[in-house]
Enzyme design. Structure first.
Site, PDB file in Angstrom:
ATOM      1  N   GLU A  44      68.839 -10.184 -42.005  1.00  0.00           N
ATOM      2  CA  GLU A  44      68.948 -12.103 -42.091  1.00  0.00           C
ATOM      3  C   GLU A  44      67.904 -12.845 -41.454  1.00  0.00           C
ATOM      4  OE1 GLU A  44      72.503 -15.416 -42.441  1.00  0.00           O
ATOM      5  OE2 GLU A  44      72.917 -13.437 -41.346  1.00  0.00           O
ATOM      6  N   LYS A 131      70.485 -18.597 -49.869  1.00  0.00           N
ATOM      7  CA  LYS A 131      72.522 -18.677 -49.428  1.00  0.00           C
ATOM      8  C   LYS A 131      72.933 -19.341 -49.900  1.00  0.00           C
ATOM      9  CE  LYS A 131      74.928 -17.275 -45.377  1.00  0.00           C
ATOM     10  NZ  LYS A 131      74.554 -17.144 -43.562  1.00  0.00           N
ATOM     11  N   CYS A 165      75.168 -11.862 -45.309  1.00  0.00           N
ATOM     12  CA  CYS A 165      75.811 -12.633 -45.062  1.00  0.00           C
ATOM     13  C   CYS A 165      77.350 -12.615 -45.665  1.00  0.00           C
ATOM     14  CB  CYS A 165      75.872 -13.737 -43.333  1.00  0.00           C
ATOM     15  SG  CYS A 165      76.430 -13.381 -41.474  1.00  0.00           S
TER      16      CYS A 165
END
Length: 310
Positions: A44, A131, A165
Site C-alpha cells: 500500500e 480505497k 488494507c
C-alpha cells in the site's frame, strides 16, 4: 491454466520521492521476473509514501499551520497517473511481462487517494482501485473511492483484483469481489500486526482464492528529518515491520509472514486449487442463500459536478 510463480514484494519506499521509488520498483520487478515470477504485488502507498505516525496537525476543531505544510509536502509527493512514475513502471512490466499490482498515493485535483494500480505487461496500466474507506486518521488526508473502481481483471494468470488494507474487513466489499470471481486476491497493506495473517487466511478460505498480501518493511531513516513521527526519530526505529505472505484457497500459508527486513516472497500458484476449494464452499454460488440475503452494489462513478453542454 498452468501453474506459475507469484511474488509479494516487501520493501521500503522513499516516502518523499516517488520517482526514486519507481526506480527501486523497476529493480524489484526485474528481480522477481528473473526468479520466474509472472505476477507481483507491492505494498500500500508504495509510490507516494505511507505517512506512518504523522498527525498532520489536526487536533479536534483545529488545523495547525505546520499540519497544512506537512500536507503540502505530502501532496507534492503524490503521483498523477499520467506522470513519469507510472510510465517508469509500465516500461518495466512491458520489458519483463510481469503483471504488477502496486500501491500509490494518487493526486486528482486537490484530493489524494490511496490507490492500487494494475499493470498488465505490454498493455501497461490497465486500471486502478481507489480505497473506499480510509481508516481513522487516513480520512483526513485521503479521499473516498466510489464504486466505479472495484475491478477484477480476466488475465492469463486468472482473475485478479485488489482490496487495500482495512477494506479487507468490509464483508460486503469482499462479497462483491467474490461475486466477480476473483482468484488472485491482492491485499496491499500497511498493517503489520500479528492479527493480519489470520485475516488473510480467513479471506482465502472464505473466497476460495489465493491471497497475496504485501506490506513495507521501513525504518524512520527512510523519511524526511522533519517528518512528524509518534514513534520517535531514531533512524533505526522500524515504522512498519512487513509480515507479507501468500495464502492458498484452503488457507494454507505458502510463503511468509516475514518480519526480518526487505525481501521478495515467492510461491507457486496452481489455478486448479481454486476449483478444488469451490467444491464445498462458494460464497456467492452454491453456499449463498439469495432467498434470504442479497447484496446490491452501485458501481456508477459519483462526481461532485457534472456538466451538460448546450
Amino acid at each position: 491454466m498452468h501453474s506459475y510463480i507469484a511474488a509479494v514484494v516487501q520493501a521500503a519506499s522513499f516516502p518523499d520521492d516517488p520517482l526514486r521509488t519507481a526506480g527501486k520498483a523497476v529493480g524489484l520487478i526485474r528481480e522477481a521476473a528473473a526468479k520466474g515470477a509472472k505476477l507481483a504485488v507491492f505494498p500500500e502507498a508504495f509510490l507516494g509514501g505511507y505517512p506512518k505516525g504523522a498527525s498532520f496537525g489536526a487536533p479536534v476543531g483545529m488545523r495547525k499551520p505546520e499540519g497544512r505544510e506537512a500536507f503540502r509536502r505530502y501532496y507534492e509527493a503524490a503521483i498523477g497517473l499520467d506522470g513519469e512514475e507510472v510510465a517508469t513502471i509500465a516500461a518495466a512490466t512491458a520489458e519483463t511481462g510481469l503483471f504488477t499490482v502496486i500501491g500509490c498515493i494518487e493526486r486528482d485535483g486537490g484530493t489524494l487517494y490511496c490507490t492500487a494500480l494494475f499493470f498488465d505487461g505490454a498493455k501497461g496500466l490497465i486500471g486502478k482501485h481507489r480505497k473506499l474507506m480510509p481508516t481513522a486518521a487516513e480520512r483526513l488526508i485521503w479521499g473516498f473511492g466510489d464504486g466505479s473502481t472495484m475491478p477484477v481483471y480476466e488475465t492469463a494468470l486468472g482473475r485478479v483484483g485488489a482490496v487495500i488494507c482495512w477494506e479487507n474487513y468490509m464483508p460486503m466489499l469482499r462479497m462483491h469481489m467474490y461475486s466477480k470471481g476473483v482468484g488472485i486476491y491482492c491485499a496491499p497493506t500497511a498493517d503489520d500486526r500479528d492479527t493480519w495473517l489470520p485475516s488473510m487466511q480467513h479471506i482465502a478460505l472464505e473466497g476460495r482464492c489465493y491471497v497475496l498480501t504485501a506490506c513495507q518493511h521501513i525504518t524512520r531513516g527512510a523519511y524526511r528529518d522533519d517528518h512528524e513521527s509518534a514513534l520517535g526519530d531514531d533512524p533505526a526505529t522500524v515504522m512498519m515491520r512487513g509480515g507479507s505472505a501468500i495464502v492458498d484457497p484452503l488457507g494454507r500459508v505458502l510463503a511468509g509472514p516475514d518480519f526480518s527486513g526487505e525481501t521478495i516472497l515467492y510461491a507457486e500458484i496452481d489455478p486448479g486449487q481454486i476449483a478444488r476449494g469451490k467444491y464445498d464452499f462458494d460464497a456467492t454460488g452454491h453456499y449463498a442463500r439469495p432467498d434470504v440475503f442479497q447484496l446490491t452494489v452501485d458501481e456508477r462513478p459519483k462526481r461532485a459536478v457534472s456538466s451538460t453542454a448546450g
